[in-house]
Design a protein around this motif. Structure first.
Motif, PDB file in Angstrom:
ATOM      1  N   LEU A   7      49.512  45.358  31.484  1.00  0.00           N
ATOM      2  CA  LEU A   7      49.551  44.632  32.796  1.00  0.00           C
ATOM      3  C   LEU A   7      48.275  44.054  33.046  1.00  0.00           C
ATOM      4  CD1 LEU A   7      51.575  43.847  35.171  1.00  0.00           C
ATOM      5  CD2 LEU A   7      50.875  46.076  36.094  1.00  0.00           C
ATOM      6  N   MET A   8      48.096  42.871  33.595  1.00  0.00           N
ATOM      7  CA  MET A   8      47.058  42.345  34.293  1.00  0.00           C
ATOM      8  C   MET A   8      47.244  41.724  35.593  1.00  0.00           C
ATOM      9  SD  MET A   8      44.899  38.739  33.434  1.00  0.00           S
ATOM     10  CE  MET A   8      43.731  39.646  32.065  1.00  0.00           C
ATOM     11  N   ILE A   9      46.641  42.562  36.520  1.00  0.00           N
ATOM     12  CA  ILE A   9      46.635  42.384  38.238  1.00  0.00           C
ATOM     13  C   ILE A   9      45.708  41.412  38.566  1.00  0.00           C
ATOM     14  CG2 ILE A   9      46.950  42.900  40.194  1.00  0.00           C
ATOM     15  CD1 ILE A   9      47.940  45.809  39.206  1.00  0.00           C
ATOM     16  N   THR A  10      46.122  40.097  39.065  1.00  0.00           N
ATOM     17  CA  THR A  10      44.951  39.195  39.286  1.00  0.00           C
ATOM     18  C   THR A  10      45.200  38.438  40.613  1.00  0.00           C
ATOM     19  OG1 THR A  10      43.721  37.445  38.361  1.00  0.00           O
ATOM     20  CG2 THR A  10      45.970  37.525  37.754  1.00  0.00           C
ATOM     21  N   GLY A  11      44.616  37.602  41.071  1.00  0.00           N
ATOM     22  CA  GLY A  11      44.795  36.843  42.114  1.00  0.00           C
ATOM     23  C   GLY A  11      43.921  35.524  42.433  1.00  0.00           C
ATOM     24  N   ASP A  12      44.233  34.864  43.424  1.00  0.00           N
ATOM     25  CA  ASP A  12      43.344  33.637  43.575  1.00  0.00           C
ATOM     26  C   ASP A  12      41.952  33.914  43.624  1.00  0.00           C
ATOM     27  OD1 ASP A  12      45.381  31.540  43.603  1.00  0.00           O
ATOM     28  OD2 ASP A  12      46.023  32.140  45.633  1.00  0.00           O
ATOM     29  N   PHE A  13      41.066  33.032  42.944  1.00  0.00           N
ATOM     30  CA  PHE A  13      39.725  33.102  42.765  1.00  0.00           C
ATOM     31  C   PHE A  13      39.307  34.614  42.053  1.00  0.00           C
ATOM     32  CE2 PHE A  13      40.427  29.977  46.133  1.00  0.00           C
ATOM     33  CZ  PHE A  13      39.603  29.084  45.517  1.00  0.00           C
ATOM     34  N   THR A  14      40.184  34.796  41.274  1.00  0.00           N
ATOM     35  CA  THR A  14      39.779  35.578  40.078  1.00  0.00           C
ATOM     36  C   THR A  14      38.681  34.987  39.246  1.00  0.00           C
ATOM     37  OG1 THR A  14      40.416  37.023  38.284  1.00  0.00           O
ATOM     38  CG2 THR A  14      41.675  34.768  38.560  1.00  0.00           C
ATOM     39  N   GLU A  15      37.905  35.810  38.677  1.00  0.00           N
ATOM     40  CA  GLU A  15      36.724  35.348  37.748  1.00  0.00           C
ATOM     41  C   GLU A  15      37.367  34.752  36.457  1.00  0.00           C
ATOM     42  OE1 GLU A  15      33.666  33.714  35.839  1.00  0.00           O
ATOM     43  OE2 GLU A  15      34.543  35.141  34.693  1.00  0.00           O
ATOM     44  N   ASP A  16      37.097  33.307  36.193  1.00  0.00           N
ATOM     45  CA  ASP A  16      37.753  32.627  35.203  1.00  0.00           C
ATOM     46  C   ASP A  16      37.465  33.139  33.761  1.00  0.00           C
ATOM     47  OD1 ASP A  16      38.751  29.376  34.617  1.00  0.00           O
ATOM     48  OD2 ASP A  16      37.334  30.207  33.119  1.00  0.00           O
ATOM     49  N   TYR A  17      36.257  33.716  33.382  1.00  0.00           N
ATOM     50  CA  TYR A  17      36.277  34.043  32.099  1.00  0.00           C
ATOM     51  C   TYR A  17      36.735  35.513  32.016  1.00  0.00           C
ATOM     52  CZ  TYR A  17      32.490  30.596  30.868  1.00  0.00           C
ATOM     53  OH  TYR A  17      31.776  29.588  30.619  1.00  0.00           O
ATOM     54  N   GLU A  18      36.697  36.267  33.108  1.00  0.00           N
ATOM     55  CA  GLU A  18      37.145  37.708  33.092  1.00  0.00           C
ATOM     56  C   GLU A  18      38.819  37.682  33.204  1.00  0.00           C
ATOM     57  OE1 GLU A  18      33.023  39.170  35.391  1.00  0.00           O
ATOM     58  OE2 GLU A  18      34.918  39.407  36.313  1.00  0.00           O
ATOM     59  N   THR A  19      39.427  36.619  33.524  1.00  0.00           N
ATOM     60  CA  THR A  19      41.030  36.653  33.446  1.00  0.00           C
ATOM     61  C   THR A  19      41.362  36.040  32.062  1.00  0.00           C
ATOM     62  OG1 THR A  19      40.791  36.237  35.792  1.00  0.00           O
ATOM     63  CG2 THR A  19      42.944  35.636  34.648  1.00  0.00           C
ATOM     64  N   PHE A 109      46.282  55.986  36.068  1.00  0.00           N
ATOM     65  CA  PHE A 109      45.135  57.176  36.095  1.00  0.00           C
ATOM     66  C   PHE A 109      45.945  58.224  36.222  1.00  0.00           C
ATOM     67  CE2 PHE A 109      42.677  53.579  37.196  1.00  0.00           C
ATOM     68  CZ  PHE A 109      41.435  54.044  36.563  1.00  0.00           C
ATOM     69  N   VAL A 110      47.140  58.622  36.900  1.00  0.00           N
ATOM     70  CA  VAL A 110      48.145  59.654  36.896  1.00  0.00           C
ATOM     71  C   VAL A 110      48.618  59.983  35.607  1.00  0.00           C
ATOM     72  CG1 VAL A 110      50.145  60.657  37.987  1.00  0.00           C
ATOM     73  CG2 VAL A 110      48.470  59.567  39.564  1.00  0.00           C
ATOM     74  N   THR A 111      48.960  59.025  34.785  1.00  0.00           N
ATOM     75  CA  THR A 111      49.445  58.881  33.505  1.00  0.00           C
ATOM     76  C   THR A 111      48.505  58.836  32.562  1.00  0.00           C
ATOM     77  OG1 THR A 111      49.957  56.485  33.663  1.00  0.00           O
ATOM     78  CG2 THR A 111      51.838  58.083  34.469  1.00  0.00           C
ATOM     79  N   ASN A 112      47.130  58.708  32.616  1.00  0.00           N
ATOM     80  CA  ASN A 112      46.031  58.672  31.551  1.00  0.00           C
ATOM     81  C   ASN A 112      46.360  57.582  30.633  1.00  0.00           C
ATOM     82  OD1 ASN A 112      43.722  59.817  31.227  1.00  0.00           O
ATOM     83  ND2 ASN A 112      44.647  60.632  29.208  1.00  0.00           N
ATOM     84  N   LYS A 113      46.843  56.634  31.370  1.00  0.00           N
ATOM     85  CA  LYS A 113      47.062  55.315  30.259  1.00  0.00           C
ATOM     86  C   LYS A 113      45.448  54.416  30.533  1.00  0.00           C
ATOM     87  CE  LYS A 113      51.956  54.802  30.994  1.00  0.00           C
ATOM     88  NZ  LYS A 113      53.000  53.926  31.742  1.00  0.00           N
ATOM     89  N   PRO A 114      45.294  53.796  29.367  1.00  0.00           N
ATOM     90  CA  PRO A 114      43.897  52.867  29.369  1.00  0.00           C
ATOM     91  C   PRO A 114      44.012  52.053  30.326  1.00  0.00           C
ATOM     92  CG  PRO A 114      44.837  52.958  27.159  1.00  0.00           C
ATOM     93  CD  PRO A 114      45.993  53.649  28.179  1.00  0.00           C
ATOM     94  N   VAL A 115      42.644  51.826  31.024  1.00  0.00           N
ATOM     95  CA  VAL A 115      42.492  50.954  32.191  1.00  0.00           C
ATOM     96  C   VAL A 115      41.258  50.072  31.654  1.00  0.00           C
ATOM     97  CG1 VAL A 115      41.874  50.443  34.435  1.00  0.00           C
ATOM     98  CG2 VAL A 115      43.515  52.212  33.968  1.00  0.00           C
ATOM     99  N   ALA A 116      41.102  48.696  31.726  1.00  0.00           N
ATOM    100  CA  ALA A 116      39.917  48.115  31.801  1.00  0.00           C
ATOM    101  C   ALA A 116      39.670  47.283  33.050  1.00  0.00           C
ATOM    102  CB  ALA A 116      40.099  47.076  30.402  1.00  0.00           C
ATOM    103  N   ALA A 117      38.385  47.546  33.641  1.00  0.00           N
ATOM    104  CA  ALA A 117      38.173  46.859  34.845  1.00  0.00           C
ATOM    105  C   ALA A 117      36.990  46.371  34.801  1.00  0.00           C
ATOM    106  CB  ALA A 117      38.072  47.863  36.150  1.00  0.00           C
ATOM    107  N   ILE A 118      36.232  44.973  35.301  1.00  0.00           N
ATOM    108  CA  ILE A 118      35.303  44.499  35.054  1.00  0.00           C
ATOM    109  C   ILE A 118      34.871  44.009  36.219  1.00  0.00           C
ATOM    110  CG2 ILE A 118      36.146  42.282  34.183  1.00  0.00           C
ATOM    111  CD1 ILE A 118      33.808  42.060  32.176  1.00  0.00           C
ATOM    112  N   PRO A 171      29.856  45.329  33.799  1.00  0.00           N
ATOM    113  CA  PRO A 171      29.231  44.523  34.921  1.00  0.00           C
ATOM    114  C   PRO A 171      29.821  42.982  35.231  1.00  0.00           C
ATOM    115  CG  PRO A 171      27.332  45.485  33.791  1.00  0.00           C
ATOM    116  CD  PRO A 171      28.614  45.535  32.758  1.00  0.00           C
ATOM    117  N   ALA A 172      29.903  42.547  33.914  1.00  0.00           N
ATOM    118  CA  ALA A 172      30.415  41.108  34.206  1.00  0.00           C
ATOM    119  C   ALA A 172      30.666  40.466  32.780  1.00  0.00           C
ATOM    120  CB  ALA A 172      29.324  40.198  34.821  1.00  0.00           C
ATOM    121  N   TRP A 173      31.201  39.434  32.833  1.00  0.00           N
ATOM    122  CA  TRP A 173      31.782  38.669  31.515  1.00  0.00           C
ATOM    123  C   TRP A 173      30.968  38.535  30.356  1.00  0.00           C
ATOM    124  CZ3 TRP A 173      29.237  34.559  30.134  1.00  0.00           C
ATOM    125  CH2 TRP A 173      28.291  33.739  31.168  1.00  0.00           C
ATOM    126  N   PRO A 174      29.310  38.662  30.549  1.00  0.00           N
ATOM    127  CA  PRO A 174      28.703  38.893  29.465  1.00  0.00           C
ATOM    128  C   PRO A 174      29.025  39.840  28.587  1.00  0.00           C
ATOM    129  CG  PRO A 174      27.239  38.039  31.022  1.00  0.00           C
ATOM    130  CD  PRO A 174      28.672  38.565  31.892  1.00  0.00           C
TER     131      PRO A 174
END
Length: 188
Positions: A7-19, A109-118, A171-174
């Motif tokens: 699942l990817m949760i995103t929204g308007d003005f999400t960072e282009d590369y990071e999405t 987090f409750v189910t200890n599934k992998p999460v990637a946040a940038i 930290p960011a897309w690089p």
């Protein structure tokens, strides 16, 4: 490879590369990725923003692309997903105000599934109250939020990523090569 449903949760003005980069890269290696946004349905778009580092005191921002969502937010059942991706940009700033989004993040987090946040994705993690004791990287301006939420802010290079348990942050897309490699290691 054991293909995962992400699942990817995103929204308007999400960072282009990071999405777009994780969305495409994860699918390219065989995973299924559902990109959703509160208030939007499959086939709707979110506007992206291109953040760059051009020597100013903070990042610059330009309008990016229209990113098409491939799933409907109101049809998401988080229990059917194996992992979560939270792109940065400005979207996490307002997504953290949505109680349903916050509950979705908590589930992983409750189910200890992998999460990637940038980048600014840490704002959503902080709002969900899932950073207590966790080592977390983010865009440096998010350090106060990570620390206030009980996290330990990882002072790493913009091209590095860090894994703490089920959480991979950068930290960011690089950092995409390191961030995605560490996330894919958790998925395998």
């Amino acid at each position: 490879m054991n293909n995962k449903k992400i699942l990817m949760i995103t929204g308007d003005f999400t960072e282009d590369y990071e999405t777009m980069v994780p969305f495409q890269a994860l699918m390219a290696v065989g995973h299924s990725v559902d990109a959703v946004c509160p208030g939007k349905r499959k086939g709707d778009t979110v506007v992206t923003a291109i953040h760059d580092f051009e020597g100013d005191q903070t990042y610059t921002e330009k309008r990016g692309h229209n990113f098409m969502l491939n799933a409907s937010f109101d049809e998401v059942d988080v229990t059917t997903y194996d992992a979560l991706v939270i792109p940065g940009g400005r979207a996490p700033e307002y997504l953290r105000l949505d109680a349903t989004v916050v509950e979705m993040v908590k589930h992983f987090f409750v189910t200890n599934k992998p999460v990637a946040a940038i980048c600014h994705g840490a704002q959503l993690l902080a709002a969900a109250g899932v950073l207590e004791g966790k080592l977390c990287s983010a865009y440096p301006a998010c350090k106060p939020e990570v620390v206030s939420a009980g996290g330990r802010f990882a002072e790493i290079d913009v091209a590095e990523a860090v894994t703490d348990g089920n959480l991979v942050t950068a930290p960011a897309w690089p950092a995409h090569p390191a961030w995605l490699a560490q996330f894919m290691a958790l998925l395998s």
